[in-house]
Scaffold this motif. Structure first.
Motif, PDB file in Angstrom:
ATOM      1  N   ALA A 177      14.084  33.507  44.653  1.00  0.00           N
ATOM      2  CA  ALA A 177      15.951  33.448  45.610  1.00  0.00           C
ATOM      3  C   ALA A 177      15.800  33.801  46.643  1.00  0.00           C
ATOM      4  CB  ALA A 177      16.299  34.826  44.342  1.00  0.00           C
ATOM      5  N   VAL A 178      17.359  33.045  46.097  1.00  0.00           N
ATOM      6  CA  VAL A 178      19.020  32.446  47.417  1.00  0.00           C
ATOM      7  C   VAL A 178      19.431  33.996  47.012  1.00  0.00           C
ATOM      8  CG1 VAL A 178      19.695  31.340  48.792  1.00  0.00           C
ATOM      9  CG2 VAL A 178      17.601  30.603  48.094  1.00  0.00           C
ATOM     10  N   VAL A 179      19.333  34.477  48.085  1.00  0.00           N
ATOM     11  CA  VAL A 179      20.431  35.824  48.030  1.00  0.00           C
ATOM     12  C   VAL A 179      21.763  35.190  48.846  1.00  0.00           C
ATOM     13  CG1 VAL A 179      21.311  38.115  48.572  1.00  0.00           C
ATOM     14  CG2 VAL A 179      18.907  37.380  47.394  1.00  0.00           C
ATOM     15  N   THR A 180      22.850  35.355  48.408  1.00  0.00           N
ATOM     16  CA  THR A 180      24.396  34.867  49.459  1.00  0.00           C
ATOM     17  C   THR A 180      25.449  36.567  49.807  1.00  0.00           C
ATOM     18  OG1 THR A 180      25.348  34.431  47.765  1.00  0.00           O
ATOM     19  CG2 THR A 180      24.280  32.786  48.600  1.00  0.00           C
ATOM     20  N   ILE A 181      25.506  37.386  50.858  1.00  0.00           N
ATOM     21  CA  ILE A 181      26.458  37.829  50.908  1.00  0.00           C
ATOM     22  C   ILE A 181      27.516  38.094  51.922  1.00  0.00           C
ATOM     23  CG2 ILE A 181      25.354  40.584  51.392  1.00  0.00           C
ATOM     24  CD1 ILE A 181      22.816  40.434  50.907  1.00  0.00           C
ATOM     25  N   ASP A 182      28.385  38.589  52.132  1.00  0.00           N
ATOM     26  CA  ASP A 182      29.591  37.813  52.392  1.00  0.00           C
ATOM     27  C   ASP A 182      29.246  38.380  54.020  1.00  0.00           C
ATOM     28  OD1 ASP A 182      30.067  40.945  52.454  1.00  0.00           O
ATOM     29  OD2 ASP A 182      32.207  40.441  50.996  1.00  0.00           O
ATOM     30  N   ALA A 183      30.209  38.717  55.139  1.00  0.00           N
ATOM     31  CA  ALA A 183      30.075  39.180  55.864  1.00  0.00           C
ATOM     32  C   ALA A 183      30.083  40.709  55.904  1.00  0.00           C
ATOM     33  CB  ALA A 183      31.886  38.976  56.887  1.00  0.00           C
ATOM     34  N   MET A 184      30.290  41.032  55.113  1.00  0.00           N
ATOM     35  CA  MET A 184      29.606  42.960  55.859  1.00  0.00           C
ATOM     36  C   MET A 184      27.856  43.699  55.437  1.00  0.00           C
ATOM     37  SD  MET A 184      30.002  46.122  55.883  1.00  0.00           S
ATOM     38  CE  MET A 184      31.858  46.724  55.325  1.00  0.00           C
ATOM     39  N   GLY A 185      27.641  42.158  54.825  1.00  0.00           N
ATOM     40  CA  GLY A 185      25.801  42.295  54.207  1.00  0.00           C
ATOM     41  C   GLY A 185      24.846  41.949  55.492  1.00  0.00           C
ATOM     42  N   CYS A 186      26.187  41.020  56.413  1.00  0.00           N
ATOM     43  CA  CYS A 186      25.575  40.650  57.479  1.00  0.00           C
ATOM     44  C   CYS A 186      24.477  41.450  58.780  1.00  0.00           C
ATOM     45  CB  CYS A 186      26.365  39.113  58.531  1.00  0.00           C
ATOM     46  SG  CYS A 186      25.495  37.995  59.380  1.00  0.00           S
ATOM     47  N   GLN A 187      23.265  41.558  58.188  1.00  0.00           N
ATOM     48  CA  GLN A 187      22.867  42.769  58.902  1.00  0.00           C
ATOM     49  C   GLN A 187      21.692  43.241  58.955  1.00  0.00           C
ATOM     50  OE1 GLN A 187      24.510  45.195  60.476  1.00  0.00           O
ATOM     51  NE2 GLN A 187      26.474  44.580  58.697  1.00  0.00           N
ATOM     52  N   ARG A 188      21.004  42.831  60.265  1.00  0.00           N
ATOM     53  CA  ARG A 188      19.619  42.679  59.973  1.00  0.00           C
ATOM     54  C   ARG A 188      18.528  43.440  59.170  1.00  0.00           C
ATOM     55  NH1 ARG A 188      21.515  43.383  65.699  1.00  0.00           N
ATOM     56  NH2 ARG A 188      21.329  42.032  66.820  1.00  0.00           N
ATOM     57  N   VAL A 189      18.601  45.030  58.947  1.00  0.00           N
ATOM     58  CA  VAL A 189      18.783  44.932  58.194  1.00  0.00           C
ATOM     59  C   VAL A 189      18.529  44.836  56.608  1.00  0.00           C
ATOM     60  CG1 VAL A 189      19.946  46.701  57.207  1.00  0.00           C
ATOM     61  CG2 VAL A 189      17.682  47.913  57.121  1.00  0.00           C
ATOM     62  N   ILE A 190      19.786  44.310  56.080  1.00  0.00           N
ATOM     63  CA  ILE A 190      19.462  43.257  55.202  1.00  0.00           C
ATOM     64  C   ILE A 190      18.117  41.832  55.200  1.00  0.00           C
ATOM     65  CG2 ILE A 190      21.476  42.299  53.510  1.00  0.00           C
ATOM     66  CD1 ILE A 190      22.804  44.971  54.430  1.00  0.00           C
ATOM     67  N   GLN A 209      29.406  41.056  63.471  1.00  0.00           N
ATOM     68  CA  GLN A 209      28.328  41.007  63.940  1.00  0.00           C
ATOM     69  C   GLN A 209      28.448  40.130  65.559  1.00  0.00           C
ATOM     70  OE1 GLN A 209      25.315  41.205  64.157  1.00  0.00           O
ATOM     71  NE2 GLN A 209      25.194  43.187  62.611  1.00  0.00           N
ATOM     72  N   THR A 210      29.495  41.454  66.476  1.00  0.00           N
ATOM     73  CA  THR A 210      30.276  41.058  67.088  1.00  0.00           C
ATOM     74  C   THR A 210      30.053  39.734  68.348  1.00  0.00           C
ATOM     75  OG1 THR A 210      31.671  42.443  67.479  1.00  0.00           O
ATOM     76  CG2 THR A 210      32.352  41.630  69.544  1.00  0.00           C
ATOM     77  N   PRO A 261      17.658  33.234  66.969  1.00  0.00           N
ATOM     78  CA  PRO A 261      16.544  34.689  66.261  1.00  0.00           C
ATOM     79  C   PRO A 261      16.091  35.046  67.562  1.00  0.00           C
ATOM     80  CG  PRO A 261      15.550  32.303  65.867  1.00  0.00           C
ATOM     81  CD  PRO A 261      16.950  32.320  66.728  1.00  0.00           C
ATOM     82  N   LYS A 262      15.133  34.971  69.287  1.00  0.00           N
ATOM     83  CA  LYS A 262      15.214  35.421  70.001  1.00  0.00           C
ATOM     84  C   LYS A 262      16.341  36.501  70.647  1.00  0.00           C
ATOM     85  CE  LYS A 262      11.122  31.679  70.710  1.00  0.00           C
ATOM     86  NZ  LYS A 262      10.634  30.707  71.712  1.00  0.00           N
ATOM     87  N   ASP A 263      16.870  35.402  70.779  1.00  0.00           N
ATOM     88  CA  ASP A 263      18.041  36.600  72.007  1.00  0.00           C
ATOM     89  C   ASP A 263      18.526  37.578  71.370  1.00  0.00           C
ATOM     90  OD1 ASP A 263      17.595  34.159  73.784  1.00  0.00           O
ATOM     91  OD2 ASP A 263      19.633  33.503  73.503  1.00  0.00           O
ATOM     92  N   HIS A 264      18.528  37.441  69.754  1.00  0.00           N
ATOM     93  CA  HIS A 264      19.519  38.633  69.117  1.00  0.00           C
ATOM     94  C   HIS A 264      18.553  39.122  67.761  1.00  0.00           C
ATOM     95  CE1 HIS A 264      23.412  37.474  70.594  1.00  0.00           C
ATOM     96  NE2 HIS A 264      23.051  36.551  70.471  1.00  0.00           N
ATOM     97  N   ARG A 265      17.510  38.900  67.940  1.00  0.00           N
ATOM     98  CA  ARG A 265      16.294  39.791  67.012  1.00  0.00           C
ATOM     99  C   ARG A 265      16.704  39.743  65.792  1.00  0.00           C
ATOM    100  NH1 ARG A 265      17.532  42.915  71.291  1.00  0.00           N
ATOM    101  NH2 ARG A 265      17.967  45.035  69.220  1.00  0.00           N
ATOM    102  N   TRP A 266      16.755  38.175  65.085  1.00  0.00           N
ATOM    103  CA  TRP A 266      17.417  38.338  63.910  1.00  0.00           C
ATOM    104  C   TRP A 266      16.548  37.586  63.105  1.00  0.00           C
ATOM    105  CZ3 TRP A 266      22.298  40.361  62.250  1.00  0.00           C
ATOM    106  CH2 TRP A 266      22.410  39.955  61.103  1.00  0.00           C
ATOM    107  N   PRO A 267      15.485  38.923  61.821  1.00  0.00           N
ATOM    108  CA  PRO A 267      14.924  38.348  61.512  1.00  0.00           C
ATOM    109  C   PRO A 267      14.653  36.754  60.524  1.00  0.00           C
ATOM    110  CG  PRO A 267      15.842  40.304  60.233  1.00  0.00           C
ATOM    111  CD  PRO A 267      16.622  39.969  61.456  1.00  0.00           C
TER     112      PRO A 267
END
Length: 381
Positions: A177-190, A209-210, A261-267
């Motif tokens: 599936a494709v999971v869509t989430i608003d800004a609160m869920g914009c976290q690396r762990v999620i 995510q400043t 993704p390299k600069d911010h270590r975003w999976p």
């Protein structure tokens, strides 16, 4: 929930949903149980399907519809009072109840949803000022195309959506599936949790995510100035008109983002989505730019559609819960009762949504109150 060795059909007409709630623990002392838990769940769901909005409503439904209820289960002791109903729902473990719900809805849908929108909603009247308790806030997963609730979890009073979303994801099979989430869920762990469950993500990016937001916004502004000459992009524009309003959405996807993704270590980050929308109402026009992170490498036409699918949870779930099920007016407040009552309403939503015909949700609920055979057919699925 102890239902003995008898099948659902052995006790009357088939009630399919109860098969998925057999593992729900009934904490009452069995020697004192007048009303079996499966009868309580059946009564509550049928009552809500037929228009009940409180435990008082459900209790009165039980009094007036006892003969109908006995088509499905014995109800040898009749039906409980509203106080008794409230006490039972307050003590049922909400997390376990929700896990049973997830199993049931998975059997109802049959296949994995294509786009799963995740968002939170507060039941405003569920707060308890005297007890110092805030209003209940639930995070729900919604199948955008099928328009069904897939699962929900209650947010702990001292927590927020960031901790609730991984719990919700853990309950569901989201592979493919494709999971869509608003800004609160914009976290690396999620993002990592979604990838670990073999799904993809589209996450709204805003100021929470400043550093990341600032870098992406600056990069996008620079590339717009240069007409994206340095980027590999795809673009798509859609125009929608409704109720005197015209909305034009220009979607641009930047596909080559190795540095980000390299600069911010975003999976798993593969692309950034830019949605520029212009809303025209009469002689007024408003402009908004929204940014999204995604693990997908798809063209703008498809990613733009996925972004639009996310708003189905607002229009096809939250709005329906408020306007059809009067969720914002619900005053159920005690212990687990608010979360469990919300789960019952989500079950009713799914069954009414899946019912055949072209009637609105509001009209289907009225027909369920008027026509016993229609109501019986809904819960036999």
């Amino acid at each position: 929930m102890d239902s003995g060795d008898q099948s659902s059909g052995a006790l009357g007409e088939a009630v399919v949903f109860l098969d998925h709630f057999r593992d729900l623990v009934d904490g009452r002392q069995l020697a004192k149980v007048m009303y079996p838990l499966e009868e309580i769940l059946l009564l509550a769901l049928l009552g809500v399907l037929a228009g009940a909005e409180t435990f008082v409503d459900i209790a009165r439904f039980g009094e007036k519809k006892l003969d109908f209820l006995q088509r499905f289960r014995p109800f040898a002791a009749g039906t409980p009072s509203h106080d008794h109903l409230g006490d039972i729902f307050a003590t049922l473990d909400a997390e376990q109840f929700q896990q049973c719900f997830v199993k049931w809805v998975a059997s109802l849908t049959g296949t994995c949803a294509e786009v799963i929108a995740i968002d939170g909603k507060t039941s405003r009247r569920s707060h308890d000022k005297a007890g110092g308790k805030a209003a209940i806030h639930m995070v729900s997963a919604f199948a955008a195309r099928q328009r069904l609730v897939l699962g929900q979890v209650k947010i702990d009073e001292k927590s927020n959506e960031i901790t609730a979303i991984p719990r919700l994801l853990a309950m569901m099979d989201i592979e493919g599936a494709v999971v869509t989430i608003d800004a609160m869920g914009c976290q690396r762990v999620i993002a990592q949790t979604i990838l670990d469950k073999k799904a993809e993500y589209v996450l709204a990016l805003k100021g929470n995510q400043t550093a990341l937001h600032e870098d992406v916004a600056l990069f996008v502004a620079e590339q717009k100035e240069r007409n994206f000459h340095e980027c590999k992009i795809s673009q798509n524009t859609t125009v929608d008109g409704d109720h005197g309003r015209i909305e034009t959405r220009a979607t641009t996807v930047i596909h080559n983002l190795d540095w980000l993704p390299k600069d911010h270590r975003w999976p798993g980050l593969k692309a950034v989505i830019i949605v520029d929308s212009i809303r025209e109402t009469g002689d007024k026009a408003t402009h908004e730019t929204r940014l999204y992170l995604t693990s997908l490498q798809l063209p703008a036409e498809q990613l733009g559609a996925i972004v639009r699918h996310h708003w189905a949870i607002e229009n096809s779930l939250h709005w329906v819960m408020d306007m059809v099920f009067r969720d914002d007016e619900c005053r159920v407040r005690t212990e687990h009762a608010p979360a469990n009552f919300t789960t019952i309403k989500h079950m009713a939503h799914n069954l009414l949504r899946s019912a055949p015909g072209k009637d609105s949700m509001r009209l289907r609920r009225k027909v369920a109150a008027w026509d016993d055979d229609f109501l019986a057919a809904i819960i036999s699925r």
